[in-house]
Write a protein that holds these residues in place. Structure first.
Motif, PDB file in Angstrom:
ATOM      1  N   LEU A  57       0.835  -1.210   0.000  1.00  0.00           N
ATOM      2  CA  LEU A  57       0.000   0.000   0.000  1.00  0.00           C
ATOM      3  C   LEU A  57       0.866   1.255   0.000  1.00  0.00           C
ATOM      4  O   LEU A  57       0.587   2.221  -0.734  1.00  0.00           O
ATOM      5  CB  LEU A  57      -0.939   0.004   1.204  1.00  0.00           C
ATOM      6  N   LEU A  58       1.912   1.245   0.819  1.00  0.00           N
ATOM      7  CA  LEU A  58       2.807   2.406   0.866  1.00  0.00           C
ATOM      8  C   LEU A  58       3.570   2.574  -0.442  1.00  0.00           C
ATOM      9  O   LEU A  58       3.809   3.702  -0.898  1.00  0.00           O
ATOM     10  CB  LEU A  58       3.782   2.268   2.041  1.00  0.00           C
ATOM     11  N   LYS A  59       3.949   1.470  -1.074  1.00  0.00           N
ATOM     12  CA  LYS A  59       4.630   1.556  -2.374  1.00  0.00           C
ATOM     13  C   LYS A  59       3.693   2.132  -3.433  1.00  0.00           C
ATOM     14  O   LYS A  59       4.102   2.974  -4.248  1.00  0.00           O
ATOM     15  CB  LYS A  59       5.111   0.167  -2.807  1.00  0.00           C
ATOM     16  N   LEU A  60       2.435   1.683  -3.420  1.00  0.00           N
ATOM     17  CA  LEU A  60       1.479   2.169  -4.410  1.00  0.00           C
ATOM     18  C   LEU A  60       1.199   3.655  -4.229  1.00  0.00           C
ATOM     19  O   LEU A  60       0.924   4.373  -5.203  1.00  0.00           O
ATOM     20  CB  LEU A  60       0.180   1.370  -4.311  1.00  0.00           C
ATOM     21  N   ARG A  61       1.251   4.121  -2.994  1.00  0.00           N
ATOM     22  CA  ARG A  61       1.037   5.546  -2.731  1.00  0.00           C
ATOM     23  C   ARG A  61       2.267   6.386  -3.038  1.00  0.00           C
ATOM     24  O   ARG A  61       2.210   7.612  -2.990  1.00  0.00           O
ATOM     25  CB  ARG A  61       0.658   5.748  -1.266  1.00  0.00           C
ATOM     26  N   GLY A  62       3.382   5.733  -3.316  1.00  0.00           N
ATOM     27  CA  GLY A  62       4.619   6.459  -3.591  1.00  0.00           C
ATOM     28  C   GLY A  62       5.337   6.919  -2.350  1.00  0.00           C
ATOM     29  O   GLY A  62       6.245   7.760  -2.421  1.00  0.00           O
ATOM     30  N   SER A  63       4.959   6.378  -1.186  1.00  0.00           N
ATOM     31  CA  SER A  63       5.569   6.795   0.075  1.00  0.00           C
ATOM     32  C   SER A  63       6.882   6.091   0.364  1.00  0.00           C
ATOM     33  O   SER A  63       7.596   6.474   1.299  1.00  0.00           O
ATOM     34  CB  SER A  63       4.595   6.539   1.238  1.00  0.00           C
ATOM     35  N   LEU A  64       7.199   5.035  -0.407  1.00  0.00           N
ATOM     36  CA  LEU A  64       8.425   4.276  -0.154  1.00  0.00           C
ATOM     37  C   LEU A  64       9.238   4.151  -1.443  1.00  0.00           C
ATOM     38  O   LEU A  64       9.340   3.075  -2.043  1.00  0.00           O
ATOM     39  CB  LEU A  64       8.092   2.878   0.379  1.00  0.00           C
ATOM     40  N   PRO A  65       9.830   5.241  -1.903  1.00  0.00           N
ATOM     41  CA  PRO A  65      10.658   5.138  -3.114  1.00  0.00           C
ATOM     42  C   PRO A  65      11.907   4.301  -2.845  1.00  0.00           C
ATOM     43  O   PRO A  65      12.454   4.321  -1.734  1.00  0.00           O
ATOM     44  CB  PRO A  65      11.028   6.595  -3.400  1.00  0.00           C
ATOM     45  N   SER A  66      12.340   3.554  -3.818  1.00  0.00           N
ATOM     46  CA  SER A  66      13.533   2.721  -3.672  1.00  0.00           C
ATOM     47  C   SER A  66      14.780   3.590  -3.729  1.00  0.00           C
ATOM     48  O   SER A  66      14.915   4.447  -4.599  1.00  0.00           O
ATOM     49  CB  SER A  66      13.590   1.652  -4.764  1.00  0.00           C
ATOM     50  N   ALA A  67      15.701   3.344  -2.810  1.00  0.00           N
ATOM     51  CA  ALA A  67      16.938   4.126  -2.762  1.00  0.00           C
ATOM     52  C   ALA A  67      17.958   3.637  -3.772  1.00  0.00           C
ATOM     53  O   ALA A  67      18.894   4.355  -4.109  1.00  0.00           O
ATOM     54  CB  ALA A  67      17.529   4.057  -1.351  1.00  0.00           C
ATOM     55  N   GLY A  68      17.787   2.418  -4.274  1.00  0.00           N
ATOM     56  CA  GLY A  68      18.765   1.843  -5.190  1.00  0.00           C
ATOM     57  C   GLY A  68      19.894   1.176  -4.436  1.00  0.00           C
ATOM     58  O   GLY A  68      19.923   1.141  -3.208  1.00  0.00           O
ATOM     59  N   PHE A  69      20.838   0.624  -5.168  1.00  0.00           N
ATOM     60  CA  PHE A  69      21.960  -0.058  -4.531  1.00  0.00           C
ATOM     61  C   PHE A  69      22.862   0.953  -3.831  1.00  0.00           C
ATOM     62  O   PHE A  69      23.014   2.092  -4.297  1.00  0.00           O
ATOM     63  CB  PHE A  69      22.755  -0.849  -5.559  1.00  0.00           C
ATOM     64  N   PRO A  70      23.495   0.554  -2.720  1.00  0.00           N
ATOM     65  CA  PRO A  70      24.337   1.497  -1.965  1.00  0.00           C
ATOM     66  C   PRO A  70      25.440   2.136  -2.792  1.00  0.00           C
ATOM     67  O   PRO A  70      25.793   3.303  -2.563  1.00  0.00           O
ATOM     68  CB  PRO A  70      24.924   0.625  -0.856  1.00  0.00           C
ATOM     69  N   VAL A  71      26.005   1.408  -3.778  1.00  0.00           N
ATOM     70  CA  VAL A  71      27.123   1.954  -4.552  1.00  0.00           C
ATOM     71  C   VAL A  71      26.665   2.970  -5.586  1.00  0.00           C
ATOM     72  O   VAL A  71      27.499   3.641  -6.209  1.00  0.00           O
ATOM     73  CB  VAL A  71      27.907   0.825  -5.265  1.00  0.00           C
ATOM     74  N   GLY A  72      25.353   3.096  -5.798  1.00  0.00           N
ATOM     75  CA  GLY A  72      24.843   4.036  -6.786  1.00  0.00           C
ATOM     76  C   GLY A  72      24.978   3.497  -8.206  1.00  0.00           C
ATOM     77  O   GLY A  72      25.177   2.300  -8.433  1.00  0.00           O
ATOM     78  N   ALA A  73      24.906   4.404  -9.182  1.00  0.00           N
ATOM     79  CA  ALA A  73      25.026   4.012 -10.591  1.00  0.00           C
ATOM     80  C   ALA A  73      26.475   3.647 -10.903  1.00  0.00           C
ATOM     81  O   ALA A  73      27.406   4.356 -10.505  1.00  0.00           O
ATOM     82  CB  ALA A  73      24.566   5.151 -11.488  1.00  0.00           C
ATOM     83  N   ILE A  74      26.670   2.534 -11.609  1.00  0.00           N
ATOM     84  CA  ILE A  74      28.021   2.096 -11.947  1.00  0.00           C
ATOM     85  C   ILE A  74      28.088   1.758 -13.439  1.00  0.00           C
ATOM     86  O   ILE A  74      27.066   1.510 -14.082  1.00  0.00           O
ATOM     87  CB  ILE A  74      28.451   0.864 -11.125  1.00  0.00           C
ATOM     88  N   ASP A  75      29.316   1.782 -13.980  1.00  0.00           N
ATOM     89  CA  ASP A  75      29.505   1.401 -15.374  1.00  0.00           C
ATOM     90  C   ASP A  75      30.144   0.016 -15.443  1.00  0.00           C
ATOM     91  O   ASP A  75      30.318  -0.659 -14.416  1.00  0.00           O
ATOM     92  CB  ASP A  75      30.353   2.443 -16.112  1.00  0.00           C
ATOM     93  N   ASP A  76      30.494  -0.435 -16.642  1.00  0.00           N
ATOM     94  CA  ASP A  76      31.032  -1.783 -16.813  1.00  0.00           C
ATOM     95  C   ASP A  76      32.365  -1.977 -16.092  1.00  0.00           C
ATOM     96  O   ASP A  76      32.651  -3.057 -15.574  1.00  0.00           O
ATOM     97  CB  ASP A  76      31.202  -2.091 -18.300  1.00  0.00           C
TER      98      ASP A  76
END
Length: 462
Positions: free
Chosen positions: A219-238
């Motif tokens: 329910l909280l995800k559907l309401r947009g109250s729990l956005p995903s933070a993503g992986f701790p290292v952030g965006a990475i390349d190859d």
């Protein structure tokens, strides 16, 4: 346009280079998984190990049966519990095929069938009587006649060892056939049943709370109250992914190497619990030291991998909530895996026999430390801190990365193929929690609670 006098730039894309970090990663992981599978598939080839392992299966099922009887009695129900050892029919079929050439298989087959309410097969008793093993000959004599005098029955029973459990059960069955009323006293300790009942109550609470917590999360995800933070290292390349793959390989190799060297140096002077706790601690310390050094020119500190105190209290709550949802699902997947793969040997971690033998409070505390602290910290750093974001980049999808990492997490354990569904479920929940919170702390908490509950259940089951 090229500068005058310079070579014209090629419009063709650069050829992909061989990424040695991934090559080393797959070689080590493949070797580790192969070793785990070999350990599992050859576990029953040693007759002594087979006797102990099947004995634990029998004891586990008998304790579950006794717990069912106790719970039905406490509830005032007149419903009869399932027949004793009825779930071991696939094992009985396997032992039936082996008993013509294997005296111990004959013994185990006979013990189970007698417990299921059947009389011993005369041909099986003859095989036991002709065995070179004096204890198996005593079993044959003990089973041979109903109504043998109590004194003779006790003399024969005294020839049987107290371990593995199959001998204790055979002793109780033989005395019972001789008319001894209290032959089963102490066979299933009351303390073990009480521990198992508490574990069952906790599992019941988790099963009750699981859908509630899951519904709140959705329910909280559907309401947009729990956005995903993503992986701790952030965006990475190859290049980052290759570096993380190599760092994962280094951590596995270092942890394993420290354990082997420490075992060679001082393992003979320590108990299994003491050695495991010490070598596990040294392995984690080595991984902490390793994290201070870059790999392929890139820094991957533990903080960057997600092991830090940021939002610590909230992450603790996330870990507990995730464990409440994960544990019932994992137990259900474990049961499903065992039912779907009945023809394979029963799943069992190599440390389980040592856990069952732990009697002193000191040994129990050391095993709990290994299961609830050491293993979760190391495995979450490796699998969810380093391997998961690298795999997600390699697969071009966080979801596929989570699936792949969870399957590798399952396969690397020597527990056995039927347990892969349950282990992959635990890995997937931990990975999703890390992606949701951007921290390893909730995954470590989830992992620790899971291992603690499994230990609580196994201590009651034998």
């Amino acid at each position: 346009m090229s500068e005058p006098g310079s070579e014209p730039r090629s419009s063709e894309p650069a050829a992909p280079r061989l990424r040695l970090g991934w090559v080393v990663f797959w070689l080590l992981l493949g070797s580790w998984i192969g070793g785990s599978l070999y350990t599992y598939l050859t576990r029953d080839s040693d007759p002594e190990q087979k006797l102990e392992q099947v004995s634990r299966e029998i004891e586990t099922e008998l304790r579950s049966h006794e717990l069912s009887k106790r719970l039905l009695s406490q509830a005032g129900s007149t419903t009869a519990p399932p027949a004793a050892l009825s779930t071991l029919d696939p094992l009985v079929s396997r032992l039936a095929d082996e008993r013509a050439s294997d005296a111990e298989a004959t013994f185990l087959y006979t013990v189970i069938r007698v417990e299921q309410g059947y009389d011993p097969d005369p041909e099986d008793l003859e095989r036991l009587r002709l065995s070179e093993d004096r204890q198996l000959r005593a079993v044959a004599a003990l089973y041979a006649y109903r109504g043998v005098s109590e004194s003779v029955a006790y003399d024969l029973a005294d020839e049987l060892p107290v371990a593995p459990f199959a001998f204790r059960l055979a002793k109780a069955q033989g005395l019972e056939r001789a008319g001894v009323a209290d032959s089963r006293d102490g066979l299933i300790p009351t303390k073990a049943l009480t521990s198992l009942q508490r574990a069952a109550m906790l599992i019941g609470f988790f099963c009750f709370a699981c859908p509630l917590v899951f519904v709140v999360y959705i329910l909280l995800k559907l309401r947009g109250s729990l956005p995903s933070a993503g992986f701790p290292v952030g965006a990475i390349d190859d290049d980052d992914a290759e570096s993380l793959a190599l760092r994962t390989t280094q951590m596995f190799a270092l942890y394993f190497g420290v354990g082997v060297v420490s075992g060679m140096v001082g393992g003979h002077a320590l108990s299994t619990a003491e050695g495991g706790a010490l070598f596990g601690s040294l392995g984690v310390i080595s991984v902490v030291i390793l994290s201070r050094y870059p790999v392929l020119g890139l820094d991957w500190s533990l903080s960057r991998l997600g092991l830090n105190l940021k939002n610590f209290k909230i992450n603790l709550i996330w870990g507990v909530g995730a464990a409440i949802v994960e544990l019932p699902v994992s137990v259900m997947m474990g049961y499903l895996g065992s039912r779907l793969l009945q023809g394979l040997p029963n799943p069992e971690h190599p440390i389980s026999p040592e856990l069952a033998k732990a009697k002193s409070t000191w040994e129990v505390l050391l095993f709990i430390f290994m299961l609830v602290i050491i293993a979760p910290v190391f495995e979450e750093i490796c699998f969810r801190g380093a391997m998961l974001p690298a795999m997600a980049r390699l697969m071009k999808s966080p979801a596929i990365g989570i699936l792949a990492t969870s399957l590798l997490f399952a396969a690397i354990h020597p527990t056995g193929i039927p347990a892969w569904l349950a282990l992959a479920t635990t890995g997937a929940f931990a990975a999703i929690t890390v992606h949701q919170t951007g921290s390893l702390v909730p995954a470590i908490v989830l992992h620790g609670i899971h291992n603690g509950m499994i230990y609580l259940m196994s201590s009651g089951l034998g």
